[in-house]
Write a protein that holds these residues in place. Structure first.
Motif, PDB file in Angstrom:
ATOM      1  N   GLY A   1     -37.061  43.419  64.217  1.00  0.00           N
ATOM      2  CA  GLY A   1     -37.627  42.961  65.478  1.00  0.00           C
ATOM      3  C   GLY A   1     -38.244  44.072  66.308  1.00  0.00           C
ATOM      4  O   GLY A   1     -38.962  43.792  67.277  1.00  0.00           O
ATOM      5  N   ARG A   2     -37.972  45.327  65.946  1.00  0.00           N
ATOM      6  CA  ARG A   2     -38.529  46.466  66.694  1.00  0.00           C
ATOM      7  C   ARG A   2     -39.507  47.277  65.847  1.00  0.00           C
ATOM      8  O   ARG A   2     -40.456  47.844  66.384  1.00  0.00           O
ATOM      9  CB  ARG A   2     -37.406  47.384  67.167  1.00  0.00           C
ATOM     10  CG  ARG A   2     -36.408  46.717  68.089  1.00  0.00           C
ATOM     11  CD  ARG A   2     -35.444  47.740  68.696  1.00  0.00           C
ATOM     12  NE  ARG A   2     -34.641  48.424  67.688  1.00  0.00           N
ATOM     13  CZ  ARG A   2     -34.651  49.752  67.519  1.00  0.00           C
ATOM     14  NH1 ARG A   2     -35.416  50.528  68.268  1.00  0.00           N
ATOM     15  NH2 ARG A   2     -33.887  50.300  66.583  1.00  0.00           N
ATOM     16  N   PHE A   3     -39.257  47.352  64.560  1.00  0.00           N
ATOM     17  CA  PHE A   3     -40.099  48.139  63.649  1.00  0.00           C
ATOM     18  C   PHE A   3     -40.895  47.196  62.757  1.00  0.00           C
ATOM     19  O   PHE A   3     -40.408  46.128  62.366  1.00  0.00           O
ATOM     20  CB  PHE A   3     -39.250  49.049  62.762  1.00  0.00           C
ATOM     21  CG  PHE A   3     -38.584  50.202  63.466  1.00  0.00           C
ATOM     22  CD1 PHE A   3     -38.532  50.287  64.846  1.00  0.00           C
ATOM     23  CD2 PHE A   3     -37.989  51.213  62.726  1.00  0.00           C
ATOM     24  CE1 PHE A   3     -37.917  51.349  65.500  1.00  0.00           C
ATOM     25  CE2 PHE A   3     -37.365  52.290  63.347  1.00  0.00           C
ATOM     26  CZ  PHE A   3     -37.327  52.341  64.735  1.00  0.00           C
ATOM     27  N   THR A   4     -42.100  47.633  62.394  1.00  0.00           N
ATOM     28  CA  THR A   4     -42.951  46.861  61.488  1.00  0.00           C
ATOM     29  C   THR A   4     -43.523  47.791  60.432  1.00  0.00           C
ATOM     30  O   THR A   4     -44.193  48.773  60.762  1.00  0.00           O
ATOM     31  CB  THR A   4     -44.092  46.175  62.240  1.00  0.00           C
ATOM     32  OG1 THR A   4     -43.568  45.335  63.267  1.00  0.00           O
ATOM     33  CG2 THR A   4     -44.924  45.326  61.274  1.00  0.00           C
ATOM     34  N   ILE A   5     -43.264  47.470  59.171  1.00  0.00           N
ATOM     35  CA  ILE A   5     -43.830  48.232  58.064  1.00  0.00           C
ATOM     36  C   ILE A   5     -45.083  47.512  57.579  1.00  0.00           C
ATOM     37  O   ILE A   5     -45.137  46.283  57.528  1.00  0.00           O
ATOM     38  CB  ILE A   5     -42.802  48.404  56.921  1.00  0.00           C
ATOM     39  CG1 ILE A   5     -43.333  49.364  55.859  1.00  0.00           C
ATOM     40  CG2 ILE A   5     -42.423  47.059  56.312  1.00  0.00           C
ATOM     41  CD1 ILE A   5     -42.289  49.737  54.798  1.00  0.00           C
TER      42      ILE A   5
END
Length: 127
Positions: A65-69
């Motif tokens: 929910g905070r990081f996106t790869i």
């Protein structure tokens, strides 16, 4: 020769954002499984996020929910967009490449499933 080079680390305040990049060379990018890991001194290297050649993603619970790869196959580049950063996100961040194939959640975030590693980029989050 496979080479992974990370960039984009730095110092930010809590709540801020950063985008890490990993430039890959020396192999056909889309044939590998890619991941981001982090490690603090004296601690084990832990998986943060992973992505397969079809764009399927996996995240550690601590960053979901905070990081996106994401990845750009045409540019042979892997990204990690980090938002709502917390002091506990402070670590050295590494990108890694491993053999393509189906993986469970645990396998996708296991450092033992990856063959090639970058040199790391430091992320420091202050409160």
């Amino acid at each position: 020769q496979v080479q992974l080079v990370e960039s984009g680390g730095g110092s930010v305040q809590a709540g801020g954002s950063l985008r890490l990049s990993c430039a890959a060379s020396g192999y056909t990018y889309s044939t590998y499984y890619m991941g981001w890991f982090r490690q603090a001194p004296g601690k084990e290297r832990e998986g943060v996020a992973a992505i397969d050649s079809d764009g399927n993603t996996t995240y550690a619970d601590s960053v979901k929910g905070r990081f996106t790869i994401s990845q750009d196959n045409a540019k042979n580049t892997l990204y990690l967009r980090m938002s709502s950063l917390k002091p506990e996100d402070t670590d050295m961040y590494y990108c890694a490449a491993g053999p393509r194939g189906r993986r469970t959640h645990i396998q996708a975030l296991s450092r033992y499933k990856y063959t090639y590693w970058g040199q790391g980029t430091q992320v420091t989050v202050s409160s």
